[in-house]
Design an enzyme around this catalytic site. Structure first.
Site, PDB file in Angstrom:
ATOM      1  N   ASP A 356       0.855  -1.176   0.000  1.00 30.45           N
ATOM      2  CA  ASP A 356       0.000   0.000   0.000  1.00 30.45           C
ATOM      3  C   ASP A 356       0.904   1.242   0.000  1.00 30.45           C
ATOM      4  O   ASP A 356       2.087   1.163   0.326  1.00 30.45           O
ATOM      5  CB  ASP A 356      -0.880  -0.025   1.251  1.00 30.45           C
ATOM      6  CG  ASP A 356      -1.703   1.236   1.393  1.00 30.45           C
ATOM      7  OD1 ASP A 356      -2.368   1.618   0.420  1.00 30.45           O
ATOM      8  OD2 ASP A 356      -1.653   1.843   2.476  1.00 30.45           O
ATOM      9  N   ASP A 545      -1.678  -0.565   6.115  1.00 33.28           N
ATOM     10  CA  ASP A 545      -1.947  -0.055   7.458  1.00 33.28           C
ATOM     11  C   ASP A 545      -3.384   0.394   7.660  1.00 33.28           C
ATOM     12  O   ASP A 545      -3.759   0.760   8.768  1.00 33.28           O
ATOM     13  CB  ASP A 545      -1.021   1.116   7.769  1.00 33.28           C
ATOM     14  CG  ASP A 545      -1.403   2.375   7.003  1.00 33.28           C
ATOM     15  OD1 ASP A 545      -1.888   2.249   5.866  1.00 33.28           O
ATOM     16  OD2 ASP A 545      -1.222   3.484   7.551  1.00 33.28           O
ATOM     17  N   ASP A 549      -7.032  -1.956   3.566  1.00 28.63           N
ATOM     18  CA  ASP A 549      -6.046  -2.999   3.284  1.00 28.63           C
ATOM     19  C   ASP A 549      -6.393  -4.331   3.943  1.00 28.63           C
ATOM     20  O   ASP A 549      -5.773  -5.352   3.635  1.00 28.63           O
ATOM     21  CB  ASP A 549      -4.658  -2.566   3.775  1.00 28.63           C
ATOM     22  CG  ASP A 549      -4.174  -1.303   3.093  1.00 28.63           C
ATOM     23  OD1 ASP A 549      -4.368  -1.196   1.873  1.00 28.63           O
ATOM     24  OD2 ASP A 549      -3.611  -0.429   3.780  1.00 28.63           O
TER      25      ASP A 549
END
Length: 658
Positions: A356, A545, A549
């Site tokens: 990410d 985080d 996700d």
């Protein structure tokens, strides 16, 4: 059901040691000091050994015996099946030899009567108890550092009532939504957000970051961290078992109880190994009874017991869990929390890492990347100075970035009057009688330098006229580029997966030298991408985080969450990087590979001892050398194999992973 807690095993170990040492001296002391038992009545020696060994086998070894009976009843062979079968055979034979030794035929007699094996029973039971206690302590040490963090939360909280009065209450009585006062020098009692005040908070015990972090109104704070300078009034959000610290403890506890795939492999091997050894021991005894020289009965018993003892799979049973526990403990000290032991093993074989962007590769804090005046009438420094002054009273992240940039460049901000904030739009203020307004760019996008590609643009107007625009970008974490290079050097393919625009993703991927990037991906799309990579045979790790996700973290072979991420991300991952940067992932990969290598070394030594010792215990050398493996020697060899495995696993405690 496993063995009792080590605090219940410790008294049994002390009894085993207190009774076992004299048994060893009486049985084996004559070999070291011939005069030690010289002249003593052999019958008396036998009765003394019986008296001392019986509490060892029946009481000190009772937990082992119960596990043996359970394995027989449930047809689930394990290390206790072999251990107690061997010690039980040696104990029962020795009891009969002590009680009715005179009735044994002359062929079974020695100069001191029938041979006794009480020392083997005492020694093996003591060693196994010690091994179980050490293993339990290793598990306990894994969480000691984190439990110490949990104890950092103060027992008393200062609650602020609606009328402003403060009262001290036990931490257990704090409820979400209540206001709490935290004075300088105090640890924060709960997770929450700053309601008023400002301070620098030392979060090093939680994140490893050495510098205190500024916390202002609206910023999140965590239990156990240290308030250093100012007084804070915070709104409690998560208390007690719901705090981040408590969640970390649960992550480690879950990791200790989970089992890696390689551990399940060892269990499967043990499942066929133990019946094979039992069959070999029976075959050995029958062969000596049928074809061995006189005295056949004691020789058959001696060699059958030796096979059972030397094949005791203590080392095999310790090979995987001790390495896993030591690896988890080493990771905890390096800011790597392993939620699932399987993740620690699978990380070593990962081939693709999907990342990410925001909060993982970038800091999540915007910075000024470019200042672009609209014409020649305004200098960049003046444009930034006016924009920062207009936004100085705003708590918006973009406003703080403007003020920080002006401060870094040493720009003096003029006093602002009549500050006006328009939520979702921007802010304005009177500066030296002129209305300066800062808001999202509404006009055409100017040509941006490469460093500002994909940045957020704000425009600055003076008395309604456009004066220029400022680009604010989310800067990369300092550790991102070195970590990506290290991961690629380890053989990983690293790809960016983000829900952000392509204009924001492409510069990040280019700056880091990533293998590929995917922009505009929804949470479900991230999960689909993980599944597609796995379907083509890749071993996939996903690092993120945020809440968006979580699906991908759960679908990956190994989910990796940043320590400052959301609760859902933490719960969906197998590995948590407390310091919130990818440098921790590089350390985690090195730890994983070292742990897997350590497990394989342990399995090698466990099987090497067994395969080398079993033929000797069965007496294959007797026809040519007349040499037999005494059960006591077999027990020493078994113990050495366990000590070798434990010593090898202990090396992980001092492993260099930086």
């Amino acid at each position: 059901m496993g063995l009792p807690h080590e605090r219940h095993l410790r008294p049994r170990l002390w009894v085993a040691l207190g009774s076992g040492i004299p048994v060893l001296l009486l049985a084996m002391g004559g070999m070291v000091a011939p005069g030690l038992v010289h002249g003593l009545d052999p019958v008396l020696l036998a009765w003394v050994q019986l008296t001392l060994t019986t509490p060892i086998f029946l009481w000190a070894g009772a937990p082992l015996n119960r596990r043996w009976w359970r394995s027989i009843r449930e047809r689930d062979p394990n290390m206790f099946t072999m251990t107690v079968t061997g010690t039980g055979a040696a104990y029962l034979y020795s009891v009969v030899a002590t009680l009715a030794g005179d009735s044994f035929p002359a062929a079974l007699q020695t100069a001191h009567g029938p041979p006794l094996y009480f020392e083997a029973v005492a020694f093996i039971t003591t060693v196994v108890l010690l091994g179980q206690i050490l293993e339990q302590r290793a598990h306990a040490r894994t969480g000691e550092a984190l439990e110490a963090l949990l104890r950092l939360a103060p027992p008393i909280a200062h609650r602020v009532a609606a009328d402003g009065r403060e009262e001290d209450i036990p931490l257990a009585n704090v409820r979400p939504g209540e206001l709490l006062r935290v004075r300088p020098g105090e640890h924060l009692p709960v997770d929450g957000r700053v309601a008023s005040g400002a301070s620098d908070v030392d979060e090093s015990m939680l994140t490893g970051e050495p510098l205190p972090v500024p916390r202002r109104v609206g910023d999140p704070v965590r239990a156990g961290t240290l308030n250093t300078t100012g007084s804070l009034l915070l709104t409690a959000e998560r208390v007690g078992a719901d705090t981040v610290l408590a969640q970390i403890i649960r992550l480690v506890t879950a990791a200790q109880e989970s089992e890696a795939p390689i551990a399940r492999l060892a269990d499967r091997v043990t499942a066929w190994f133990i019946p094979a050894v039992l069959a070999l021991a029976l075959t050995t005894a029958v062969a000596w009874l049928a074809f061995g020289p006189a005295p056949r009965v004691p020789l058959a018993l001696l060699n059958g017991v030796a096979v059972l003892i030397i094949a005791c799979p203590c080392a095999l049973g310790l090979a995987t869990p001790v390495s896993i526990v030591m690896g988890i403990g080493r990771g905890a000290r390096a800011g790597i929390l392993v939620q699932d032991a399987a993740a620690l093993e699978q990380l070593a074989g990962t081939t693709v890492l999907l990342l990410d962007k925001t909060g993982t590769l970038t800091a999540g804090r915007p910075r000024v990347a470019a200042v672009l005046p609209a014409g020649s009438g305004t200098l960049p420094e003046e444009l930034l100075r006016l924009a920062a002054a207009a936004e100085a009273s705003s708590e918006h992240p973009l406003a703080r970035a403007l003020v920080a940039a002006a401060t870094e460049r040493g720009l003096a901000l003029p006093a602002a009057e009549d500050f006006r904030a328009e939520p979702g739009v921007g802010a304005s203020a009177l500066l030296s009688g002129r209305r300066v307004k800062v808001s999202r760019l509404t006009g055409p996008v100017p040509t941006l330098p490469p460093a500002a590609a994909g940045a957020t643009l704000v425009e600055v107007r003076i008395e309604g006229a456009i004066a220029g625009c400022i680009a604010l970008a989310d800067e990369l974490k300092p550790s991102a580029a070195p970590a990506v290079r290290s991961l690629r050097a380890l053989g990983w393919r690293v790809e960016l997966v983000t829900g952000d625009r392509a204009e924001a993703a492409a510069p990040v991927a280019a700056a880091l030298g990533l293998d590929a990037w995917h922009a505009g991906i929804s949470p479900a799309g991230k999960q689909d991408l993980v599944r597609a990579r796995r379907a083509r045979g890749d071993r996939v790790a996903f690092a993120g985080d945020g809440l968006n996700d979580a699906p991908a973290l759960a679908a990956a072979d190994v989910g990796i969450a940043m320590g400052d991420g959301t609760d859902v991300a933490l719960r969906s991952s197998g590995v948590v990087l407390l310091q919130g940067d990818l440098a921790g992932l590089v350390r985690a990969v090195r730890l994983s590979r070292a742990t897997r290598r350590n497990i394989r070394q342990n399995l090698f030594w466990a099987f090497a001892y067994n395969f080398a010792g079993l033929p000797l215990a069965a007496g294959v050398l007797y026809p040519w050398t007349g040499w037999l493996l005494h059960p006591m020697v077999a027990s020493v060899a078994m113990s050495l194999s366990s000590l070798t495995v434990v010593a090898n696993a202990l090396r992980l405690r001092h492993l260099r992973i930086d």
